[in-house]
Design an enzyme around this catalytic site. Sequence first.
Site, PDB file in Angstrom:
ATOM      1  N   TYR A  60     -10.464  -4.821   4.651  1.00 23.67           N
ATOM      2  CA  TYR A  60      -9.821  -4.170   4.312  1.00 23.67           C
ATOM      3  C   TYR A  60     -10.286  -3.296   3.729  1.00 23.67           C
ATOM      4  CZ  TYR A  60      -7.578   0.598   6.218  1.00 23.67           C
ATOM      5  OH  TYR A  60      -7.347   1.870   6.779  1.00 23.67           O
ATOM      6  N   ARG A 112       0.843  -1.234  -0.069  1.00 24.02           N
ATOM      7  CA  ARG A 112      -0.164  -0.067  -0.425  1.00 24.02           C
ATOM      8  C   ARG A 112       0.675   1.593   0.436  1.00 24.02           C
ATOM      9  NH1 ARG A 112      -4.867  -0.149   2.717  1.00 24.02           N
ATOM     10  NH2 ARG A 112      -4.546   1.773   4.221  1.00 24.02           N
ATOM     11  N   ARG A 166       9.148   6.621  -3.015  1.00 18.75           N
ATOM     12  CA  ARG A 166       9.597   7.735  -3.934  1.00 18.75           C
ATOM     13  C   ARG A 166      10.864   8.206  -4.521  1.00 18.75           C
ATOM     14  NH1 ARG A 166       4.851  10.898  -1.864  1.00 18.75           N
ATOM     15  NH2 ARG A 166       2.991   9.363  -2.562  1.00 18.75           N
ATOM     16  N   ASP A 188     -10.746   1.691   1.770  1.00 20.09           N
ATOM     17  CA  ASP A 188     -11.042   3.245   2.243  1.00 20.09           C
ATOM     18  C   ASP A 188     -12.385   3.265   1.469  1.00 20.09           C
ATOM     19  OD1 ASP A 188      -8.394   3.123   3.017  1.00 20.09           O
ATOM     20  OD2 ASP A 188      -7.448   3.176   0.650  1.00 20.09           O
ATOM     21  N   ARG A 245       1.289   5.555  16.253  1.00 16.69           N
ATOM     22  CA  ARG A 245       1.107   7.220  16.142  1.00 16.69           C
ATOM     23  C   ARG A 245       0.759   7.966  16.970  1.00 16.69           C
ATOM     24  NH1 ARG A 245      -2.737   6.534  10.505  1.00 16.69           N
ATOM     25  NH2 ARG A 245      -4.248   5.553  12.696  1.00 16.69           N
ATOM     26  N   GLU A 296      -2.301   6.351  19.705  1.00 20.09           N
ATOM     27  CA  GLU A 296      -3.547   5.400  19.556  1.00 20.09           C
ATOM     28  C   GLU A 296      -2.352   3.613  19.326  1.00 20.09           C
ATOM     29  OE1 GLU A 296      -4.308   6.423  15.317  1.00 20.09           O
ATOM     30  OE2 GLU A 296      -4.344   4.567  14.808  1.00 20.09           O
ATOM     31  N   ARG A 345      -8.214  -6.284  14.481  1.00 22.84           N
ATOM     32  CA  ARG A 345      -7.745  -5.545  16.377  1.00 22.84           C
ATOM     33  C   ARG A 345      -8.350  -4.824  16.098  1.00 22.84           C
ATOM     34  NH1 ARG A 345      -3.099  -7.580  17.767  1.00 22.84           N
ATOM     35  NH2 ARG A 345      -1.595  -5.461  17.743  1.00 22.84           N
TER      36      ARG A 345
HETATM   37  P1  FAD Z   1     -18.799   1.261   9.498  1.00 19.55           P
HETATM   38  O1  FAD Z   1     -17.959   2.719   9.357  1.00 19.55           O
HETATM   39  O2  FAD Z   1     -17.921   0.011  10.700  1.00 19.55           O
HETATM   40  O3  FAD Z   1     -20.213   0.865   9.527  1.00 19.55           O
HETATM   41  C1  FAD Z   1     -20.779   0.022  10.832  1.00 19.55           C
HETATM   42  C2  FAD Z   1     -21.446   0.849  11.264  1.00 19.55           C
HETATM   43  O4  FAD Z   1     -22.092  -1.202  11.160  1.00 19.55           O
HETATM   44  C3  FAD Z   1     -20.982   0.429  13.011  1.00 19.55           C
HETATM   45  O5  FAD Z   1     -21.617   1.864  12.930  1.00 19.55           O
HETATM   46  C4  FAD Z   1     -21.829  -0.457  13.435  1.00 19.55           C
HETATM   47  O6  FAD Z   1     -21.849   0.367  14.700  1.00 19.55           O
HETATM   48  C5  FAD Z   1     -22.831  -0.994  12.834  1.00 19.55           C
HETATM   49  N1  FAD Z   1     -23.087  -2.038  13.140  1.00 19.55           N
HETATM   50  C6  FAD Z   1     -22.902  -3.175  12.575  1.00 19.55           C
HETATM   51  N2  FAD Z   1     -23.246  -4.669  13.822  1.00 19.55           N
HETATM   52  C7  FAD Z   1     -24.927  -3.689  14.045  1.00 19.55           C
HETATM   53  C8  FAD Z   1     -25.883  -4.728  14.236  1.00 19.55           C
HETATM   54  N3  FAD Z   1     -25.909  -5.688  14.575  1.00 19.55           N
HETATM   55  N4  FAD Z   1     -27.597  -3.724  14.687  1.00 19.55           N
HETATM   56  C9  FAD Z   1     -26.458  -2.738  14.337  1.00 19.55           C
HETATM   57  N5  FAD Z   1     -25.928  -1.933  14.101  1.00 19.55           N
HETATM   58  C10 FAD Z   1     -24.659  -2.737  13.435  1.00 19.55           C
HETATM   59  N6  FAD Z   1     -10.523   5.370   4.927  1.00 19.55           N
HETATM   60  C11 FAD Z   1     -10.583   5.904   4.279  1.00 19.55           C
HETATM   61  O7  FAD Z   1     -10.451   6.268   3.171  1.00 19.55           O
HETATM   62  N7  FAD Z   1      -8.948   6.855   4.614  1.00 19.55           N
HETATM   63  C12 FAD Z   1      -8.668   6.895   5.719  1.00 19.55           C
HETATM   64  O8  FAD Z   1      -7.704   7.757   6.069  1.00 19.55           O
HETATM   65  C13 FAD Z   1      -8.944   5.788   6.564  1.00 19.55           C
HETATM   66  N8  FAD Z   1      -8.843   5.607   7.695  1.00 19.55           N
HETATM   67  C14 FAD Z   1      -8.947   4.385   8.748  1.00 19.55           C
HETATM   68  C15 FAD Z   1      -8.412   4.865  10.436  1.00 19.55           C
HETATM   69  C16 FAD Z   1      -8.453   3.882   9.949  1.00 19.55           C
HETATM   70  C17 FAD Z   1      -8.564   3.663  11.886  1.00 19.55           C
HETATM   71  C18 FAD Z   1      -9.873   2.598  10.237  1.00 19.55           C
HETATM   72  C19 FAD Z   1      -9.758   1.546  11.383  1.00 19.55           C
HETATM   73  C20 FAD Z   1     -10.444   2.617   8.780  1.00 19.55           C
HETATM   74  C21 FAD Z   1      -9.967   3.843   8.216  1.00 19.55           C
HETATM   75  N9  FAD Z   1     -10.620   3.648   7.349  1.00 19.55           N
HETATM   76  C22 FAD Z   1      -9.777   4.947   6.070  1.00 19.55           C
HETATM   77  C23 FAD Z   1     -11.568   3.009   6.893  1.00 19.55           C
HETATM   78  C24 FAD Z   1     -12.921   3.537   6.834  1.00 19.55           C
HETATM   79  O9  FAD Z   1     -13.655   3.973   8.271  1.00 19.55           O
HETATM   80  C25 FAD Z   1     -14.359   2.841   6.057  1.00 19.55           C
HETATM   81  O10 FAD Z   1     -13.689   2.575   4.407  1.00 19.55           O
HETATM   82  C26 FAD Z   1     -15.534   2.776   6.248  1.00 19.55           C
HETATM   83  O11 FAD Z   1     -15.594   3.148   7.981  1.00 19.55           O
HETATM   84  C27 FAD Z   1     -16.051   1.389   5.931  1.00 19.55           C
HETATM   85  O12 FAD Z   1     -17.872   2.016   6.390  1.00 19.55           O
HETATM   86  P2  FAD Z   1     -18.473   0.846   6.426  1.00 19.55           P
HETATM   87  O13 FAD Z   1     -19.424   1.369   6.564  1.00 19.55           O
HETATM   88  O14 FAD Z   1     -18.187   0.087   5.733  1.00 19.55           O
HETATM   89  O15 FAD Z   1     -18.401   0.585   8.106  1.00 19.55           O
HETATM   90  N1  UDP Z   2       3.467   0.614   8.018  1.00 18.16           N
HETATM   91  C1  UDP Z   2       4.877   0.764   9.163  1.00 18.16           C
HETATM   92  N2  UDP Z   2       5.398   1.794   9.254  1.00 18.16           N
HETATM   93  C2  UDP Z   2       4.671   3.297   9.411  1.00 18.16           C
HETATM   94  C3  UDP Z   2       3.005   3.229   8.226  1.00 18.16           C
HETATM   95  C4  UDP Z   2       2.833   2.368   8.133  1.00 18.16           C
HETATM   96  O1  UDP Z   2       5.508  -0.729   8.937  1.00 18.16           O
HETATM   97  O2  UDP Z   2       4.906   4.334   9.576  1.00 18.16           O
HETATM   98  C5  UDP Z   2       3.732  -0.076   8.034  1.00 18.16           C
HETATM   99  C6  UDP Z   2       1.911  -0.534   8.700  1.00 18.16           C
HETATM  100  O3  UDP Z   2       2.268  -2.248   8.679  1.00 18.16           O
HETATM  101  C7  UDP Z   2       0.720  -0.742   8.330  1.00 18.16           C
HETATM  102  C8  UDP Z   2       0.574  -0.657   6.796  1.00 18.16           C
HETATM  103  O4  UDP Z   2       2.278  -0.199   6.688  1.00 18.16           O
HETATM  104  O5  UDP Z   2      -0.208  -1.409   8.519  1.00 18.16           O
HETATM  105  C9  UDP Z   2       0.373   0.349   6.285  1.00 18.16           C
HETATM  106  O6  UDP Z   2       0.227   1.209   6.688  1.00 18.16           O
HETATM  107  P1  UDP Z   2      -0.907   2.356   5.997  1.00 18.16           P
HETATM  108  O7  UDP Z   2      -0.493   3.676   6.072  1.00 18.16           O
HETATM  109  O8  UDP Z   2      -1.785   2.320   5.020  1.00 18.16           O
HETATM  110  O9  UDP Z   2      -1.394   1.788   7.525  1.00 18.16           O
HETATM  111  P2  UDP Z   2      -3.136   2.317   8.033  1.00 18.16           P
HETATM  112  O10 UDP Z   2      -3.743   3.152   7.115  1.00 18.16           O
HETATM  113  O11 UDP Z   2      -4.443   1.017   7.021  1.00 18.16           O
HETATM  114  O12 UDP Z   2      -3.365   2.303   9.512  1.00 18.16           O
END
Ligand code: FAD
Ligand code: UDP
Length: 380
Positions: free
Chosen positions: A346, A171, A175, A348, A277, A298, A247
């Site tokens: 996973y 991912r 560069r 986005d 982070r 975090e 996780r």
């Molecule tokens: P969710 O947002 O998880 O929504 C599912 C919902 O279902 C939840 O609100 C939950 O409460 C509800 N639910 C579950 N079970 C039940 C039940 N039985 N009854 C009623 N409700 C229920 N994407 C990016 O594009 N850019 C980013 O920078 C980025 N950063 C991220 C950082 C982190 C730490 C994480 C974990 C994810 C990140 N993502 C990012 C991904 C992004 O969070 C997801 O793409 C998005 O949340 C997915 O939406 P969803 O609707 O599928 O799931």
């Molecule tokens: N990663 C790392 N060091 C960093 C940033 C990322 O080792 O400083 C690794 C880590 O395993 C992470 C993966 O690269 O899960 C992908 O990075 P990304 O920033 O896409 O992570 P996410 O958005 O999934 O948290």
Amino acid sequence: MNVCLVGAGFSGAVIGRELAEAGHKVTILDARPHIAGNCHTRRDDETDVMVHVYGPHIFHTDDQEVWDYVNRFTTFKPYVNRVKTTSKGQVFSLPVNLHTINQFFGKTMRPDEARAFIEEQADTSIEDPQTFEEQALRFVGREFYEAFFKGYTQKQWGCHPSELPASILKRLPVRFDYNDNYFFHRFQGMPEHGYTRLVEAILDHPSISVRLNTRFHRDQLGEYDHVFYSGPLDGFFDYELGRLGYRTLEFEKFTYNGDYQGCAVMNYGEASVPYTRITEHKHFSPWEEHEASVCYREYSRECGPDDVPYYPIRLVNEKALLVRYVEQAEQLENVTFVGRLGTYKYLDMDVTIREALDAARGFLDRQARGDQIPAFFAQV
Ligand code: FAD
Ligand code: UDP
């Protein structure tokens, strides 16, 4: 038709909107007290800063239709994610770029020199990297691997990088110029009033009703003509076959009077620092002015039964269990599994929205033809 969407995140909201616009009656349930799922944002009571409650979210995509879709519902402000990492007592720029290489090795190389230099560091005996560790050793060499990736990845995933697939590191680019934009997509930005306001606008349709604090159970399937379920796939089946591995994250909040770290995201590459982070939320809204600051340290750990699932682990054991749940899901008739948790992938935000649009359209086409609706529209 009377359709239920389980989950008010992007999956539920986008599918709900498409079906409502096509004339269906839509009920959206969420177990949480708020909409927008894990993308939920809210203003911090103490500092008034817009906080990304479940971790930092930056919108980036190459998908023109998805970009137009989100811009239909809110204003996006320009935002470029520039991540830094602290390791060996210094701050470096990520993703690995010419500045990182020159700073780390104390050199002043040009792009072609740096490329040749990194190739010398790389372990070229690894022809087809399978694991995270092999991928890192092959493309950035041992010194970068140990400073930036080994410790961070161990903290993030709770296992050795040799147990993880190469795809996780793929991912991130390497560069040989000074471009330090973390993403390489054409479109990148931040919703001016946060993600919750965006999802609220998507849900604002007379045929959509939203019920919060309402958990769905599969016993309720008969109450609707069709259910789109964006909760955890194993949770739908009451974990009968066991739990799919996730996780979870813990955020330790602290405030600071001023600018704590000068950037939105500072990674910590070494295993000796227990967190992965620190996010300083006011830097996600550079167009706003705030004196005080709110930050999250975090921490990543194994997800227990009462925790919020964040990252699907998808190693060999999890994939085998996933196959068994998918077989069960495919036996069912009036339910479709969608989203990050429903498909155990996973995703986005832009991919979530793309899959949601495709699922809604697939549903409408099949329904118009009178064909059976599959349990999964996306590849699981
Ligand atoms: P969710 O947002 O998880 O929504 C599912 C919902 O279902 C939840 O609100 C939950 O409460 C509800 N639910 C579950 N079970 C039940 C039940 N039985 N009854 C009623 N409700 C229920 N994407 C990016 O594009 N850019 C980013 O920078 C980025 N950063 C991220 C950082 C982190 C730490 C994480 C974990 C994810 C990140 N993502 C990012 C991904 C992004 O969070 C997801 O793409 C998005 O949340 C997915 O939406 P969803 O609707 O599928 O799931
Ligand atoms: N990663 C790392 N060091 C960093 C940033 C990322 O080792 O400083 C690794 C880590 O395993 C992470 C993966 O690269 O899960 C992908 O990075 P990304 O920033 O896409 O992570 P996410 O958005 O999934 O948290």
